[in-house]
Design an enzyme around this catalytic site. Structure first.
Site, mmCIF file in Angstrom:
data_model
loop_
_atom_site.group_PDB
_atom_site.id
_atom_site.type_symbol
_atom_site.label_atom_id
_atom_site.label_comp_id
_atom_site.label_asym_id
_atom_site.label_seq_id
_atom_site.Cartn_x
_atom_site.Cartn_y
_atom_site.Cartn_z
ATOM 1 N N TYR A 1 0.840 -1.194 0.035
ATOM 2 C CA TYR A 1 -0.027 0.110 -0.097
ATOM 3 C C TYR A 1 0.925 1.362 0.101
ATOM 4 O O TYR A 1 2.172 1.235 0.211
ATOM 5 C CB TYR A 1 -0.880 0.211 1.362
ATOM 6 C CG TYR A 1 -2.044 -0.622 1.634
ATOM 7 C CD1 TYR A 1 -2.929 -0.786 0.302
ATOM 8 C CD2 TYR A 1 -2.384 -1.230 2.399
ATOM 9 C CE1 TYR A 1 -4.331 -1.245 0.378
ATOM 10 C CE2 TYR A 1 -3.726 -2.150 2.676
ATOM 11 C CZ TYR A 1 -4.447 -2.095 1.903
ATOM 12 O OH TYR A 1 -5.774 -2.550 1.865
ATOM 13 N N ASN B 1 -7.361 1.936 3.505
ATOM 14 C CA ASN B 1 -7.919 1.392 4.912
ATOM 15 C C ASN B 1 -6.698 1.073 5.700
ATOM 16 O O ASN B 1 -6.133 1.863 6.495
ATOM 17 C CB ASN B 1 -8.689 0.178 4.645
ATOM 18 C CG ASN B 1 -9.861 -0.194 5.916
ATOM 19 O OD1 ASN B 1 -10.723 0.516 5.939
ATOM 20 N ND2 ASN B 1 -9.708 -1.242 6.497
ATOM 21 N N GLU C 1 -5.662 0.069 8.463
ATOM 22 C CA GLU C 1 -5.315 0.556 9.840
ATOM 23 C C GLU C 1 -4.382 1.847 10.220
ATOM 24 O O GLU C 1 -3.761 2.062 11.116
ATOM 25 C CB GLU C 1 -4.984 -0.533 10.652
ATOM 26 C CG GLU C 1 -5.804 -1.621 10.935
ATOM 27 C CD GLU C 1 -6.137 -2.491 9.799
ATOM 28 O OE1 GLU C 1 -7.228 -2.364 9.265
ATOM 29 O OE2 GLU C 1 -5.164 -3.429 9.306
ATOM 30 N N ASN D 1 -9.699 0.375 -2.758
ATOM 31 C CA ASN D 1 -9.688 -0.665 -1.846
ATOM 32 C C ASN D 1 -10.929 -1.263 -1.435
ATOM 33 O O ASN D 1 -11.587 -0.466 -0.717
ATOM 34 C CB ASN D 1 -8.602 -0.534 -0.780
ATOM 35 C CG ASN D 1 -8.181 -1.532 -0.024
ATOM 36 O OD1 ASN D 1 -7.673 -2.715 -0.726
ATOM 37 N ND2 ASN D 1 -8.403 -1.815 1.302
ATOM 38 N N GLU D 2 -11.409 -2.527 -1.457
ATOM 39 C CA GLU D 2 -12.542 -2.815 -0.898
ATOM 40 C C GLU D 2 -13.793 -1.933 -1.274
ATOM 41 O O GLU D 2 -14.476 -1.546 -0.232
ATOM 42 C CB GLU D 2 -12.519 -3.222 0.340
ATOM 43 C CG GLU D 2 -11.320 -4.227 0.795
ATOM 44 C CD GLU D 2 -11.354 -4.462 2.240
ATOM 45 O OE1 GLU D 2 -11.461 -3.634 3.060
ATOM 46 O OE2 GLU D 2 -11.476 -5.745 2.410
ATOM 47 N N GLU E 1 -6.025 -10.175 -0.774
ATOM 48 C CA GLU E 1 -5.669 -10.004 0.545
ATOM 49 C C GLU E 1 -6.177 -11.243 1.397
ATOM 50 O O GLU E 1 -7.309 -11.360 1.248
ATOM 51 C CB GLU E 1 -6.069 -8.878 1.329
ATOM 52 C CG GLU E 1 -5.325 -7.419 1.313
ATOM 53 C CD GLU E 1 -6.288 -6.460 2.120
ATOM 54 O OE1 GLU E 1 -7.003 -6.711 2.860
ATOM 55 O OE2 GLU E 1 -6.113 -5.367 1.503
ATOM 56 N N TYR F 1 1.384 -7.589 13.746
ATOM 57 C CA TYR F 1 0.019 -8.458 12.975
ATOM 58 C C TYR F 1 0.182 -9.909 13.451
ATOM 59 O O TYR F 1 -0.524 -10.568 12.725
ATOM 60 C CB TYR F 1 0.233 -8.092 11.682
ATOM 61 C CG TYR F 1 -1.209 -7.969 10.827
ATOM 62 C CD1 TYR F 1 -1.959 -6.858 11.111
ATOM 63 C CD2 TYR F 1 -1.712 -8.993 9.981
ATOM 64 C CE1 TYR F 1 -3.255 -6.667 10.482
ATOM 65 C CE2 TYR F 1 -3.061 -9.047 9.827
ATOM 66 C CZ TYR F 1 -3.750 -7.807 9.769
ATOM 67 O OH TYR F 1 -4.953 -7.681 9.076
HETATM 68 C C1 IPT Z 1 -8.943 -5.104 4.891
HETATM 69 C C2 IPT Z 1 -8.500 -4.032 4.205
HETATM 70 O O1 IPT Z 1 -8.289 -4.279 3.095
HETATM 71 C C3 IPT Z 1 -7.239 -3.841 4.934
HETATM 72 O O2 IPT Z 1 -6.820 -2.339 4.538
HETATM 73 C C4 IPT Z 1 -6.812 -4.168 6.256
HETATM 74 O O3 IPT Z 1 -7.748 -3.051 6.799
HETATM 75 C C5 IPT Z 1 -7.509 -5.252 6.650
HETATM 76 O O4 IPT Z 1 -8.851 -5.546 6.210
HETATM 77 C C6 IPT Z 1 -7.328 -5.658 8.101
HETATM 78 O O5 IPT Z 1 -6.069 -5.768 8.579
HETATM 79 S S1 IPT Z 1 -10.831 -5.108 5.168
HETATM 80 C C7 IPT Z 1 -11.539 -6.577 5.742
HETATM 81 C C8 IPT Z 1 -11.167 -6.990 7.091
HETATM 82 C C9 IPT Z 1 -12.865 -6.554 5.674
#
Ligand code: IPT
Length: 996
Positions: A92, A136, A138, A195-196, A293, A359
């Site tokens: 990202y 997104n 975080e 994203n999403e 992802e 993580y």
């Molecule tokens: C997904 C996001 O695309 C990513 O940016 C990050 O936030 C990740 O989750 C969680 O660490 S969102 C998904 C959990 C619905």
């Protein structure tokens, strides 16, 4: 650097699609197709991606370079990923860090991506670029810069104001990505816009194709020609390969085990996805199955279980069961989020996280690779390097046809030759040991039921296996193998195959053809060898004692217990996407190998004295064996196997003890002093807020910090009034995001704090404080300190959560007209005109010592008071800053992870920040947690010089607070062959003009 020459050789001219704004969707679509035709290096079909016509398993690791602000460490992380057998890295880009001030895009120093591209090439990894603009991740604002709070359009919609706001970023970052594309000799092969694009409020017309086209167009206009990929959160098929606005490759993400790390052994009941194959066949039958992802760990909120717990929930067993299910579906683009998480240093995180972004990933925040899940992935990823049939196999749903036990589910993946059988527990989280027999198809011998030399195979707790039949190993055919394949290589004089199984399992492997007289068990015992009509079967019980068998003259098969297999590596050669021809048993880490005539050179890391054994790929008559540039004595046996020992010498070094350092301290809240002047502060004079999502002010003028350009960490407000003597209580509503806190003083008198907790209700707080009797006609000032934990993500469209304000939402001074208080505020000095261009727009907040730059090295501490440091503490509520410096002189050739830890804590409410050489590398909330240990990488810490360390302490309650213990810690030390680590820029303190 190694590849810089290559970079200058564009393979194809860049396709620039003219940047004309406001084109209608259909012309945009036409232009996009045109631009896609500008490159034929990255292509795809329904099975897989192809690079220069060659199919490739995109085994990808998510890494965020901005979460490790030492550019010379990026190669370290990428080499560790490559060593697992990955082929790609996805990253990202955080817009907030690059355009903290609207119109001023800055991607230099630690924010420069060029070293990341170089590192990818040197490691031999392709890149998937994910520039957002919304990510997104975080991060604060989900990547949206703070100033977007004032944009007069809905975020992530086609509103012109929003799109215009993104244009500068998209053009600049688009150009940077474009230049790094494979078409220009760079590593970037894929790109993901948005994203999403997924969750929306009822009533909002979704998806907005025009919006999607505009986002994509901005990047295409900047020259991006590689295929685009979508990352949907669920398979809703909003933007697919065939929707009016489209992507080249459809993909989605998934976090099937969730994030409840408090219960790390509990897998959710319906955690295993089983409908993906069918869905993907409907949604995107023309593009490869892409998991853009896929869960690699979990994020954690304040007060959460912490990342060690997440690494247990999302452990090696999770990888076996859940990832192999992805292979069963046929994923050939598979990105693991996160593979290395890193650190939310310098306030880059969102409110629902904290400093560590470890993580629970395969590689720890300290860049260590000791987690078993790292080793497990090495076994899995390497398998795909030697199993090209996987990429073209036809996919089928699981059926009972393949096994005799309903408790086991087998999913086949079939080609004309090789077949894969992915076996798992039908109840996916079963912890039972279950016997089963497997039916395999073979071209030469029809259907066989295996095992043949024993009653059953066994699947133990939370396991899954990839069995094979008609599997080609060079010029040999494995009729079947129940043991899993790690790797194989064919050499001129022999072929080496390495397989593994779990402890005590029975396994079998059959090689087509007749055995020869030379066949023998070269090493170990208890291998049954049986000749059948047309093939030779080996059967064995897996044990720690390894077995090496020679069959059919020149095929050497290593039968390993999985724990032993973990020690094997198939290292890459520098800058090569594939693996080398070397198979080596070693210890902790092998980064690269080079084979040059009669010389073999390894670069790697050891944490103990380690035997290395090259079982394949050594020059026939080896003359020199180098490990990290040093030549080692070695032996080479008649089979060509080379053995040597790498000594690990524990380095000797001393780290300072924090309590013995000489500390200085300074009051960090001089605002409480009667003579303090806030003349230079920002006057809160906006009668209306520009914040379109929260337009209804409850205060006479806006007290939203973002309206005045303050977005990062500590906010301070000053409310002046002349008392009428009738005031009684003060009500205030403050807002700072999850786990935030606020404290209020009237002049120098502490009125009270909201100390905060980790509940969702506590992202803002209503506090009512008793006031002392006020003197009529006297002037007073409230000082309100608020901890802004980071702007919210902006997940749901068009909810605009990024615009959730920080600061004071409401107040009431009982007995006094509301509009009679005049407010000023400050955050970081300069707000969006942030001063520290090297450390970026988010690193410093609004505390006095930050505004003055005293968190920077060599602050003018001369006239400050001596102190014991943070353990001295405050006897009443307030904020104090402690600073010290210490020298390090650590031995080179070692990786010595250093962290700072708060120890022996009690329940007192206080907040602290750690600054190392000016970089904020930790925010600590004593009464909430969970983080208490803060790793700081080399490159932020100077391992060969002086370091400047600062700690702010905000005591929130009557009685004050002290840090009970603050220590420097050392993690797992390795001797490393990794090269020099250059310091991140650490410009020193300079007097700041106009600082207040
Ligand atoms: C997904 C996001 O695309 C990513 O940016 C990050 O936030 C990740 O989750 C969680 O660490 S969102 C998904 C959990 C619905």
């Amino acid at each position: 650097m190694l590849l810089s020459g290559l970079r200058l050789l564009p393979l194809l001219p860049l396709a620039w699609v003219g940047g004309v704004d406001g084109r209608a969707v259909d012309t945009v679509a036409a232009a996009k197709v045109e631009s896609r035709q500008q490159q034929n290096i990255v292509t795809w079909d329904d099975k897989s991606l192809m690079i220069n016509g060659e199919r490739l398993m995109i085994f990808s690791a998510e890494v965020h370079p901005f979460r490790l602000p030492v550019t010379s460490l990026w190669l370290d992380v990428l080499q560790k990923i490559k060593a697992m057998g990955y082929t790609c890295v996805s990253f990202y880009i955080d817009w907030f860090l690059l355009e903290g001030k609207q119109g001023e895009f800055r991607a230099e120093g630690i924010f420069d991506l060029e070293p990341f591209f170089e590192a990818a090439k040197q490691a031999g990894l392709y890149l998937l670029a994910r520039p957002g603009p919304y990510i997104n991740a975080e991060v604060a604002g989900g990547g949206f810069p703070g100033w977007l709070q004032r944009v007069q359009g809905r975020l992530r919609t086609n509103d012109a104001a929003y799109l215009e706001a993104t244009a500068n970023y998209s053009a600049n970052i688009g150009r940077i990505i474009a230049e790094a594309q494979i078409t220009n000799g760079g590593p970037v092969i894929l790109y993901q816009p948005e994203n999403e694009y997924q969750s929306y409020l009822e009533g909002y017309e979704f998806p907005d194709y025009e919006y999607w086209e505009n986002v994509d167009r901005q990047f295409r206009d900047a020259g991006i020609v590689v295929p685009s990929i979508n990352n949907e959160a669920h398979m809703n098929a909003y933007i697919t390969t065939s929707t009016p606005a489209s992507v080249d490759i459809y993909g989605h993400d998934s976090y099937p085990l969730g994030f409840d790390c408090f219960n790390p052994t509990v897998w959710p009941e319906d955690g295993l996805p089983t409908d993906w194959l069918e869905l993907n066949n409907q949604i995107a039958p023309d593009s490869p199955y892409a998991l853009v992802e896929f869960q690699g760990g979990g994020f954690q909120p304040p007060g959460g279980a912490g990342f060690e717990a997440c690494s247990q929930l999302l452990n090696h067993e999770f990888e076996r069961v859940i990832y192999k299910n992805n292979y069963a579906v046929g994923a050939t683009i598979f990105n693991i989020y996160m593979t290395f998480g890193g650190t939310n240093w310098g306030n880059l995180g969102h409110a629902e996280g904290y400093s560590s972004y470890d993580y629970g990933a395969q590689i720890t925040e300290e860049r260590l690779v000791y987690r078993e899940k790292y080793s497990e992935m090495k076994l899995q990823a390497n398998f795909f390097h030697v199993s090209p049939a996987y990429l073209v196999a036809d996919r089928f749903n699981s059926s009972l046809e393949w096994t005799d036990n309903e408790a086991i589910t087998v999913t086949p993946a079939i080609t004309d030759t090789t077949k894969f059988y992915i076996a798992r527990h039908t109840q996916y989280d079963s912890t039972e040991t279950v016997p089963y027999r497997l039916k395999v198809q073979t071209v030469g011998f029809g259907d066989l039921t295996v095992p043949q030399l024993s009653d059953s195979l066994y699947l133990t707790r939370r396991d899954s296996k990839i069995h094979v039949s008609d599997y080609l190993v060079g010029d040999k055919n494995l009729v079947y193998s129940t043991a899993e394949i790690f790797t194989w290589k064919k050499y001129s004089d022999k072929t080496v195959l390495v397989v593994y199984g779990g402890p005590d399992e029975h396994h079998e492997l059959a090689v087509e053809g007749r055995g020869s007289d030379d066949d023998e068990v070269v090493e170990g015992s208890d291998v049954t060898v049986e000749q059948r009509d047309g093939y030779t079967i080996l059967g064995w019980a897996v044990s720690p004692e390894r077995k090496v068998v020679r069959v059919h003259g020149d095929l050497y098969i290593y039968l390993l217990e999985r724990n032993e297999a973990y020690n094997f590596w198939v290292p890459p050669e520098p800058a090569q996407v594939g693996t080398s021809s070397v198979i080596v048993k070693a210890g902790y880490l092998i980064r690269t190998v080079e084979v040059d005539d009669a010389t073999l050179s390894f670069v790697g890391d050891v944490n103990a004295t380690t035997t290395i054994e090259v079982i394949g790929g050594a020059p026939e008559k080896l003359e020199t064996l180098n490990f990290n540039g040093r030549s080692l004595p070695f032996e080479q046996d008649e089979r060509g196997v080379v053995t040597a020992t790498v000594e690990f010498r524990k380095p000797r070094f001393k780290l300072p003890s924090c309590s013995r350092l000489k500390w200085k301290k300074i009051d960090a809240l001089p605002e409480l002093q009667p003579d303090y002047s806030d003349d230079a502060w920002t006057v809160a004079d906006l009668k209306e807020t520009p914040n379109t999502a929260f337009p209804d002010l409850r205060t006479p003028t806006s007290l939203y910090a973002g309206d005045y350009g303050y977005h990062t960490r500590t906010l301070i407000y000053r409310g002046h009034f002349t008392a009428n003597g009738g005031e009684s209580t003060f009500f205030i509503q403050t807002q700072g995001g999850m786990a935030f806190g606020s404290s209020v003083w009237l002049d120098d008198k502490f009125i009270g704090s909201f100390v905060g907790d980790s509940t969702w209700e506590s992202t803002n707080a209503n506090s009512t404080y008793e006031l002392p009797a006020l003197e009529k006609g006297r002037q007073y000032v409230f000082t309100v300190v608020i901890d802004n934990m980071g702007l919210n993500n902006n997940y749901v469209i068009p909810e605009e959560k990024q615009k959730i304000p920080r600061g004071i939402l409401d107040y009431e001074l009982e007995g006094h007209p509301k509009s009679d208080i005049s407010w000023k505020l400050t955050g970081n000095l300069g707000g969006e005109n942030y001063l520290d261009k090297d450390r970026g727009p988010l690193n410093e907040g609004g505390l006095f010592i930050e505004r003055q730059g005293y968190h920077l090295p060599v602050a003018p501490t001369k006239y400050w008071d001596y102190s014991k440091g943070p353990t001295e503490g405050l006897t009443k509520p307030g904020i104090v800053y402690y600073a010290t410096s210490f020298d390090l002189n650590l031995p080179t050739g070692y990786d010595i992870p250093i962290s700072f830890e708060f120890v022996n804590t009690t329940a007192v409410a206080y907040r602290a920040q750690i600054f190392v050489n000016g970089y904020q590398f930790g925010t600590y909330v004593n009464h909430i947690g969970p983080q208490s240990r803060y790793p700081v990488p080399q490159g932020i810490l100077n391992y060969h010089g002086t370091n400047y360390l600062g700690v702010t302490l905000w005591a929130m309650e009557e009685g004050g607070a002290k840090v009970e213990g603050f220590e420097i810690r050392v993690g797992t030390v390795t001797a490393t062959g990794y090269g020099n680590i250059e310091m991140a820029p650490t410009p020193a303190w300079k007097r700041r003009e106009g600082a207040y």
